[in-house]
Design a protein around this motif. Structure first.
Motif, PDB file in Angstrom:
ATOM      1  N   GLY A 254       0.765  -1.245   0.000  1.00 20.20           N
ATOM      2  CA  GLY A 254       0.000   0.000   0.000  1.00 20.20           C
ATOM      3  C   GLY A 254       0.794   1.292   0.000  1.00 20.20           C
TER       4      GLY A 254
ATOM      5  N   LYS B 153      -1.134   4.499  -9.193  1.00 20.49           N
ATOM      6  CA  LYS B 153      -1.744   4.487  -7.857  1.00 20.49           C
ATOM      7  C   LYS B 153      -1.571   5.849  -7.180  1.00 20.49           C
ATOM      8  CE  LYS B 153      -2.047   1.634  -3.673  1.00 20.49           C
ATOM      9  NZ  LYS B 153      -2.127   2.690  -2.673  1.00 20.49           N
TER      10      LYS B 153
ATOM     11  N   GLU C 242      -4.553   8.414  -6.004  1.00 22.54           N
ATOM     12  CA  GLU C 242      -4.610   8.947  -4.642  1.00 22.54           C
ATOM     13  C   GLU C 242      -4.640  10.476  -4.656  1.00 22.54           C
ATOM     14  OE1 GLU C 242      -1.235   7.213  -2.726  1.00 22.54           O
ATOM     15  OE2 GLU C 242      -2.199   5.250  -2.454  1.00 22.54           O
TER      16      GLU C 242
END
Length: 215
Positions: free
Chosen positions: A155, A187, A191
């Motif tokens: 993550g 990613k 975000e």
């Protein structure tokens, strides 16, 4: 050399003798026990590589762990912390310490490769092993790649991007490195867009609240 694992993970296969010329021939008599332990660990690593090629991942992992256990008794960094509680640690020559670090690095790199082949991947362990390699080999492409993949799966896209960017600079033509670097960047972009949308929503709410109070 493929750093990554789109299909088969590549292992560190370099032989132990690479860092110790003449090691498998005539040994230094005074250092025979140390060289014998180093040779034993190198042999276990070789057996682990053979098991890996046969896709016997469990046995490969066992051999790499056994090799590391043998080397642990020679590692000055480990033994210094337990000085006085066991047998005296032999003082290694520069060639012996280079041999030890080389085999340790290969074993940890290969353990990470093994874990990535398992059906359920322990990404925390993959990252741990890869970071150990990077302590001794800061520019190791395989370790950078695997640390990046594991960190991304856990993550942390920002840190993953740092590892994968460095791996890409070391080996710009590696398709697996580029693919996962792109994943990390995508990613991070998602975000960022989510964060912007959240701030827009907060700003919009505060404006509506202010206009209501002014009526």
């Amino acid at each position: 050399m493929e750093a990554g694992g789109g299909g088969e993970e590549s292992l560190d296969m370099q032989g132990a003798a690479a860092t110790a010329p003449g090691f498998f021939g005539q040994r230094q008599t005074s250092a025979k026990p140390v060289w014998a332990s180093l040779e034993e660990a190198a042999q276990m690593k070789t057996e682990g590589n053979a098991f890996y090629r046969e896709k016997n991942i469990r046995s490969a992992i066992g051999r790499y762990h056994r090799a590391l256990l043998v080397l642990r008794g020679l590692d000055p960094d480990v033994m210094t912390s337990v000085k006085g509680f066991g047998p005296e640690t032999p003082v290694l020559t520069p060639e012996q310490e280079a041999m030890l670090r080389n085999t340790q690095g290969d074993c940890y790199n290969n353990l990470a490769a093994c874990l990535l082949q398992k059906q359920s991947v322990d990404y925390a362990r993959v990252r741990e092993y890869s970071l150990r390699v990077l302590q001794w080999r800061p520019g190791d492409v395989k370790a950078l790649y695997r640390a990046g993949v594991a960190t991304l799966e856990m993550g942390d896209a920002q840190t993953a991007k740092q590892y994968l960017t460095q791996a890409c600079s070391e080996q710009p033509n590696d398709a697996n490195v580029r693919k996962h670097l792109q994943r990390a960047e995508e990613k991070l972009n998602r975000e960022l867009q989510k964060e912007k949308a959240m701030y827009r929503g907060m700003f919009s709410s505060s404006v509506k609240s202010g206009s209501t109070e002014g009526d």
